[in-house]
Design an enzyme around this catalytic site. Structure first.
Site, PDB file in Angstrom:
ATOM      1  N   LYS A 155       0.853  -1.212   0.000  1.00  0.00           N
ATOM      2  CA  LYS A 155       0.000   0.000   0.000  1.00  0.00           C
ATOM      3  C   LYS A 155       0.880   1.251   0.000  1.00  0.00           C
ATOM      4  CE  LYS A 155      -2.688  -3.135   2.621  1.00  0.00           C
ATOM      5  NZ  LYS A 155      -3.342  -3.576   3.805  1.00  0.00           N
ATOM      6  N   ASP A 191      -6.735  -8.481   9.035  1.00  0.00           N
ATOM      7  CA  ASP A 191      -8.165  -8.165   9.025  1.00  0.00           C
ATOM      8  C   ASP A 191      -9.042  -9.392   8.768  1.00  0.00           C
ATOM      9  OD1 ASP A 191      -7.160  -8.345   6.465  1.00  0.00           O
ATOM     10  OD2 ASP A 191      -8.073  -6.496   5.731  1.00  0.00           O
TER      11      ASP A 191
END
Ligand code: ADP
Length: 447
Positions: A155, A191
């Site tokens: 990211k 997550d």
């Protein structure tokens, strides 16, 4: 004629419409890669041990923290539990400036620690011992529940000195440098794992966690005796959550038989070529780009927008985002064309009736392929999990907002898993926040 054009287009994307035999072949490859991964043989599936050996048992009480780094937002979460269920939640978002995302890791982790202590002090909890679960959504190798070594940043983050270091240790050291709270970092997770555990508070049959957002990944409850990679001492665990890391499924070439020229171009336009093969077929970051690549090729082959000049905007990689695919799919569901026209107008294209139907068809083909691929893997998991009823907890904007994915997935999973198997898809919101606090409660109980 238009029928001939339509036939040509269907032929052009035919490889994206899997036959039953191809679906079975993909399923066989997925099962084989899972087995190799879990036996520590070369595989595109990492099958990481998360060291979470059980879910909540209903005895967890008190206050637990979560720190969520790596999703769209950076947040600190406080969860109060009574009888293993959340009764109160406080969340605060913090900002991470771009200057902290690159360079040395020390200022970044100092900022994380400062945010934790700001939050804890604002809650008046500085003198309370608080277990914390750290959602660190980057590729890591876990050596135990509270040791996660960063493999590589992704990211918008790049702090090279943190690579090959334990993220938990970096966070603990930063908290120690401040010394103004009694926070104890007990677990590190991603997550997907948080989503499974969060889902288990909504439905006790939850045994799979699934993310369909910017990226895609899944985890599931595996029988502990099947898991070879286990670095810590065992204490008779019966199960453990395995993080499949399925975004990379096929990176070793095992899925090449489904790859089209569209996928090759989507890959070539991506940040890291030849990696995250599976994610590039299914995730929010890429689905729009797959559609864009197909539309551009059809245009160049004079099968689409024949009366119009080519749109420069459509020629730019990344310009057709996945939310637009959802809007066009909504038209297909409604039998309308207003969203499709509006979106094409923004690209400077004035379509005729056939163009509209072709664009809608391409969005359907790409979305449907994603739904089928995810379903093939989920059906394999349901068959693997030896439970009468398997609930799949899902989070992520693509799943939440795409108007047709969920319906297709329900249909395909029941076709692909062993007849008679019962399953359910539930939406587990905010696994990366709440789920991490819940994992710290499990870790605290097991200590
Ligand atoms: P993240 O996965 O980054 O934590 P999200 O679950 O919100 O966060 O996923 C964001 C991604 O979801 C975006 O990159 C985009 O591709 C996709 N997305 C956003 N809105 C929609 C929509 N309406 N339909 C389909 N996909 C969407």
């Amino acid at each position: 004629s238009d029928d001939v054009r339509r036939q040509k287009i269907e032929n052009r994307v035919a490889k994206m419409r899997f036959s039953a035999a191809t679906a079975r072949k993909i399923q066989d490859v997925f099962i084989s890669e899972m087995n190799k991964g879990i036996h520590q043989q070369p595989s595109s599936l990492q099958m990481e041990n998360t060291y979470i050996p059980e879910l909540l048992d209903g005895t967890e009480e008190g206050l637990y923290l979560a720190l969520d780094l790596g999703g769209t937002n950076f947040r600190v979460v406080l969860l109060e539990l009574a009888h293993g269920a959340p009764i109160r939640e406080e969340v605060k978002r913090y900002y991470i400036g771009s200057e902290l995302r690159v360079g040395s890791a020390i200022p970044l982790f100092d900022h994380l620690a400062e945010s934790v202590s700001d939050f804890v002090i604002s809650q008046g909890l500085q003198d309370v011992e608080l277990p914390l679960g750290f959602t660190f959504s980057f590729p890591m190798i876990q050596h135990s529940l509270d040791v996660g070594v960063l493999v590589t940043w992704t990211k918008t983050f790049n702090c090279p000195d943190a690579v090959n270091k334990d993220a938990v240790r970096l966070l603990r050291e930063a908290l120690d440098r401040r010394g103004d709270t009694k926070v104890k970092v007990l677990a590190v997770l991603n997550d997907t794992t948080g989503t499974l555990v969060q889902g288990s508070t909504l439905d006790h049959n939850t045994a799979v966690g699934l993310i369909l957002g910017t990226g895609s990944n899944a985890c599931y409850l595996e029988r502990a005796d099947r898991v070879e990679h286990w670095e810590t001492e065992r204490h008779g665990e019966r199960e453990v959550i395995i993080d499949i890391e399925w975004g990379a499924f096929g990176d070793n070439g095992v899925l090449d038989f489904i790859k089209t020229d569209f996928d090759r171009e989507n890959d070539a336009n991506s940040l890291i070529v030849n990696s995250f093969t599976f994610e590039k077929y299914i995730a929010g970051k890429y689905l729009g780009e797959v559609v864009r690549v197909i539309l551009v090729k059809l245009t160049k082959e004079k099968l689409l927008f024949v009366g119009d000049s080519t749109s420069d905007s459509l020629l730019t990689p990344g310009n057709l985002t996945t939310d637009l695919v959802s809007h066009i799919e909504q038209d297909s569901l409604d039998g309308g064309d207003s969203n499709t026209k509006e979106i094409l107008a923004k690209f400077g294209i004035i379509p005729d009736e056939d163009d509209i139907r072709i664009v809608q068809y391409v969005c359907e083909v790409a979305s449907n392929r994603a739904a089928l691929l995810v379903s093939i893997c989920l059906a394999s998991l349901i068959d693997r999990i030896d439970k009468e009823q398997v609930t799949i907890a899902v989070d992520g904007s693509l799943y939440k907002h795409h108007p047709r994915l969920e319906g297709w997935m329900k249909q395909y999973i029941s076709l692909l898993c062993t007849p008679g198997r019962k399953f359910k898809l539930i939406h587990a919101e905010d696994g990366s926040g709440k789920g991490a606090a819940l994992v710290s409660a499990i870790a605290h109980r097991l200590k």
